[in-house]
Write a protein that holds these residues in place. Structure first.
Motif, PDB file in Angstrom:
ATOM      1  N   LYS A 154       0.830  -1.205   0.000  1.00 33.02           N
ATOM      2  CA  LYS A 154       0.000   0.000   0.000  1.00 33.02           C
ATOM      3  C   LYS A 154       0.867   1.258   0.000  1.00 33.02           C
ATOM      4  O   LYS A 154       0.627   2.197  -0.757  1.00 33.02           O
ATOM      5  N   GLU A 155       1.907   1.265   0.849  1.00 38.35           N
ATOM      6  CA  GLU A 155       2.808   2.417   0.903  1.00 38.35           C
ATOM      7  C   GLU A 155       3.504   2.637  -0.434  1.00 38.35           C
ATOM      8  O   GLU A 155       3.649   3.777  -0.883  1.00 38.35           O
ATOM      9  N   ASP A 199       0.947   4.020  -2.951  1.00 42.87           N
ATOM     10  CA  ASP A 199       0.640   5.409  -2.606  1.00 42.87           C
ATOM     11  C   ASP A 199       1.761   6.339  -3.058  1.00 42.87           C
ATOM     12  O   ASP A 199       1.523   7.409  -3.613  1.00 42.87           O
TER      13      ASP A 199
END
Length: 83
Positions: free
Chosen positions: A56-57, A60
């Motif tokens: 996810k990081e 993003d």
């Protein structure tokens, strides 16, 4: 819990790792009789959660980066006569 010297761990790493994976055994690695490292089974749920958070990081961060306008093509890379 099993204890192995660094030399033993080096010689039998696959066997020690197999014991960790199949039996859930923890192995403490020693150097001159003092513990320096530990091989332990990984918690699948925690590992999956860490993986999902890291993914996810990454996505993003990539979403915030501007797209690059690359002005060359694959054919351009080969125009120096390379096959």
């Amino acid at each position: 819990m099993k204890t192995a010297s660094m030399a033993e761990a080096n010689r039998q790493f696959s066997k020690l790792l197999r014991n960790v994976v199949t039996d859930g055994q923890e192995v403490t690695i020693t150097s001159r009789g003092k513990p320096v490292a530990k091989i332990v089974p990984i918690d699948d749920a925690a590992a999956t959660a860490e993986w999902e958070e890291a993914k996810k990081e990454l996505f993003d961060r990539l979403a915030k980066q501007p797209a690059m306008n690359i002005s060359w093509t694959r054919d351009d890379a080969y125009e120096d006569g390379y096959p």
